[in-house]
Design an enzyme around this catalytic site. Structure first.
Site, PDB file in Angstrom:
ATOM      1  CE  LYS A  87     -32.047   8.928 -53.494  1.00  0.00           C
ATOM      2  NZ  LYS A  87     -32.156   7.688 -54.310  1.00  0.00           N
ATOM      3  CB  ILE A  88     -34.859  14.241 -47.777  1.00  0.00           C
ATOM      4  CG1 ILE A  88     -33.667  14.233 -46.816  1.00  0.00           C
ATOM      5  CG2 ILE A  88     -36.164  14.614 -47.092  1.00  0.00           C
ATOM      6  CD1 ILE A  88     -33.917  13.579 -45.493  1.00  0.00           C
TER       7      ILE A  88
END
Ligand code: G3P
Length: 226
Positions: A87-88
């Site tokens: 997750k960015i």
């Protein structure tokens, strides 16, 4: 229309998976904070063991710069497994990391999405999932229905394979609305799903049915006894 659990609480994952069909688990540092100082990699490996490889596991980086995000992603992949979706948050640095990770063949979930431009840029950068923050948008007077509808129509129009993984929910009405706008997946705290089925009217209906059956067939009699 698919659900994920937005939690890293092992007991909740085990317990609620028995009742609700989920396609994955999502997390972020604030969700981890609820559990205290977990043994980071081992904890996620345990979650993986519970959910299996056919469900998706989403783990967020903490670094704010490209190099740091890439290094943390590598550590997650190395110490948990290479099927984890990293997750960015969609910042400038994050967009660079999304592209960098996709070049390496890593699964990416673009997160902390409040605006159309964030989601569209993340899609174009190659994100597998985009996570619009429904309740947080409402708090900011941004229309989440408009944002999610736009994402869904752009995905259709331009044939992106990106999945809309709507997040940040405070009630099931918001979840249903996200689905109606075209989100394929919603990640929710199990407690929200639980509460949705604990409405007094539902329980009363079940009690009334049991009472009527008992009136006819007698106390303690089950259908298997007939
Ligand atoms: O999955 C993202 C979500 O956890 C953010 O939710 O409740 O902090 O707005 P919330």
């Amino acid at each position: 229309m698919e659900y994920m659990f937005d939690t890293v609480n092992i007991d909740d994952i085990k317990h609620y998976s028995e009742f609700f069909k989920i396609v994955g688990i999502t997390s972020n540092p604030s969700i981890i904070k609820l559990e205290g100082k977990i043994n980071f990699f081992n904890h996620f490996k345990e979650i993986r063991k519970i959910i299996g490889m056919d469900k998706s596991l989403h783990i967020q980086v903490v670094a704010k710069d490209y190099e740091g995000m890439m290094a943390e992603a590598e550590a997650i992949i190395k110490n948990v497994d290479d099927k984890v979706f990293i997750k960015i948050p969609v910042t400038e640095q994050g967009l660079k990391a999304i592209r960098g990770l996709k070049l390496k063949g890593v699964g990416v979930t673009a997160t902390a999405i409040y605006t159309k431009v964030q989601g569209l840029l993340a899609m174009e950068a190659g994100a597998d999932f985009i996570a619009p923050y429904y309740n947080r948008m409402e708090n900011m007077d941004i229309d989440p229905q408009d944002v999610i509808t736009t994402f869904a129509s752009m995905i259709r129009e331009y044939n992106y394979s990106t999945i809309i993984l709507a997040a940040s929910f405070k009630n099931m009405g918001q979840v249903n609305s996200a689905f109606e706008c075209g989100a394929q997946t919603a990640t929710v705290q199990p407690a929200l799903l639980h509460a949705a089925l604990e409405m007094p009217v539902i329980n009363k209906a079940v009690e009334d049915f049991a009472g009527d059956f008992e009136t006819v067939f007698g106390k303690g009699v089950s259908i298997v006894d007939l």
